[in-house]
Design an enzyme around this catalytic site. Sequence first.
Site, PDB file in Angstrom:
ATOM      1  N   HIS A  30       0.806  -1.226   0.000  1.00 11.14           N
ATOM      2  CA  HIS A  30       0.000   0.000   0.000  1.00 11.14           C
ATOM      3  C   HIS A  30       0.842   1.280   0.000  1.00 11.14           C
ATOM      4  CE1 HIS A  30      -3.328  -2.810   0.491  1.00 11.14           C
ATOM      5  NE2 HIS A  30      -3.961  -1.891  -0.204  1.00 11.14           N
ATOM      6  N   GLU A  77     -10.807 -11.530  -4.883  1.00 13.62           N
ATOM      7  CA  GLU A  77      -9.363 -11.370  -4.664  1.00 13.62           C
ATOM      8  C   GLU A  77      -8.774 -12.512  -3.840  1.00 13.62           C
ATOM      9  OE1 GLU A  77      -8.574  -7.652  -2.682  1.00 13.62           O
ATOM     10  OE2 GLU A  77     -10.299  -7.824  -1.365  1.00 13.62           O
ATOM     11  N   ASP A 123      -4.233  -8.782  -4.383  1.00 13.54           N
ATOM     12  CA  ASP A 123      -4.376  -9.867  -3.411  1.00 13.54           C
ATOM     13  C   ASP A 123      -4.516 -11.218  -4.093  1.00 13.54           C
ATOM     14  OD1 ASP A 123      -4.168  -8.864  -0.767  1.00 13.54           O
ATOM     15  OD2 ASP A 123      -5.989  -7.717  -1.126  1.00 13.54           O
ATOM     16  N   CYS A 163      -9.737  -3.791 -10.347  1.00 11.56           N
ATOM     17  CA  CYS A 163      -9.184  -2.582  -9.732  1.00 11.56           C
ATOM     18  C   CYS A 163      -7.795  -2.832  -9.154  1.00 11.56           C
ATOM     19  CB  CYS A 163     -10.143  -2.021  -8.692  1.00 11.56           C
ATOM     20  SG  CYS A 163     -10.519  -3.191  -7.385  1.00 11.56           S
TER      21      CYS A 163
HETATM   22  C1  PEP Z   1      -6.403  -5.700  -4.774  1.00  7.52           C
HETATM   23  O1  PEP Z   1      -6.189  -6.521  -3.875  1.00  7.52           O
HETATM   24  O2  PEP Z   1      -6.114  -5.897  -5.975  1.00  7.52           O
HETATM   25  C2  PEP Z   1      -7.017  -4.385  -4.457  1.00  7.52           C
HETATM   26  C3  PEP Z   1      -7.369  -3.555  -5.403  1.00  7.52           C
HETATM   27  O3  PEP Z   1      -7.166  -4.055  -3.148  1.00  7.52           O
HETATM   28  P1  PEP Z   1      -5.963  -3.607  -2.195  1.00  7.52           P
HETATM   29  O4  PEP Z   1      -4.765  -3.335  -3.062  1.00  7.52           O
HETATM   30  O5  PEP Z   1      -6.410  -2.388  -1.458  1.00  7.52           O
HETATM   31  O6  PEP Z   1      -5.790  -4.786  -1.295  1.00  7.52           O
HETATM   32 MG    MG Z   2      -7.133  -6.286  -1.978  1.00 13.76          MG
END
Ligand code: PEP
Ligand code: MG
Length: 400
Positions: free
Chosen positions: A14, A256, A280, A327
């Site tokens: 993140h 995910e 994920d 996403c």
């Molecule tokens: C993902 O896991 O691809 C996602 C978009 O969520 P995050 O990156 O916030 O875990």
């Molecule tokens: Mg995620």
Amino acid sequence: VAVIVAEKGGQTAHTAILARALEIPAVLSVKDALEKIGNGDTVIVDGEYGEVFVQPIPKTIEIYRKKRKLYEEQVQELKKYINKDTVTQDEKRVCLAANIGNAEDAVKAMESGAECVGLFRTEFLFMNGVSMPTEEEQFEEYKKAAVLTKGMPLTIRTLDIGGDKDIPYMGLTKETNPFLGYRAIRFCLDRVDIFTTQLRAILRASAYGSIRIMIPMITSVNEVRQVKDMIKKICSDLDHNGISYDKNIQTGVMIETPAAAIMADAIAQEVDFFSIGTNDLTQYTIAVDRCNENVAYLYSAFNPAVLRLIRRIIECAHNAGIEAGMCGEAAANALMAPILLSFGLDEFSVSTGKVLETRKTIADWSLKEAGLVTDKVMSMATEKEVTDYLSDYLSERNKK
Ligand code: PEP
Ligand code: MG
């Protein structure tokens, strides 16, 4: 902050995602960076190729000045895609959405040329404060984003805490395997007080725009049903109190985890849309911690196991008559574009800095060509074969 260099973390940690959202060049997993970079040193940070030069020689500085100029020219060049539709050469239209981390980002998303918001990560609202945001504070934030997106779909993801995201004031216990532990929907279904407050705030804000609710880290139909029951109860309470909300609000889930991907046919019967979280999905499918620099070499959404799951998720969504978006960071990867187009992905949701680049990439493909490339890719057995083939194919194509 001009650049970020860190010894830890991976491409989809993140820290990296936030840096990308803020358009700060960042290179993570740089071994001994603290030891090797001294105060006052000149440093070149190439976020695109993941390279860091400490005390570069004049020739390297010269090369990078040119590279920066070229990059700035490319950014200018991309501006011509700003008010265009997102279509392939053979007129297949897809939705190009943006990922945001707060309501203010919605302005950036709209300015960047995105058609809607495919992911609003709400956890930063919880992480940035010193106490839990109240229903009123959350309502104001979600309403602001709804108003700023001017009736375009705004996908608000409920709290995805845990993993590499902590809320300091919550006093959560340290876990041995935080990504496999008390995270996202598991936390929310346990702390129904916190979850109810958030869902109420989202539902109230839905009266001001085109909000969709998205649930992260689903692993079973059971979890989806529990959330839907909660939403139903909150809606009847809002009805009872004469509080307005969008009665046709859509509820979707992030796919995910491998469990959700395998059960995607059953989950699709319960929800209005899917969004594939490749960040994920990749780590859980290959069992590679997305933040661990020691195994970062294994982490790739081009691993055939991940590609097969992505294909399955989109197929299951379409069989059930719902849309599938993506996403995760893979949605913005130019090498991934033909595969996703060929699988029939409906929505690409990317960081705001990647919107125009993604529109250009999609415009460069026809479904026919993407299909031929994808057939070849899906016959391959290793990640290396896939990425080598795609890189060679694209570089040959660019020469033409
Ligand atoms: C993902 O896991 O691809 C996602 C978009 O969520 P995050 O990156 O916030 O875990
Ligand atoms: Mg995620």
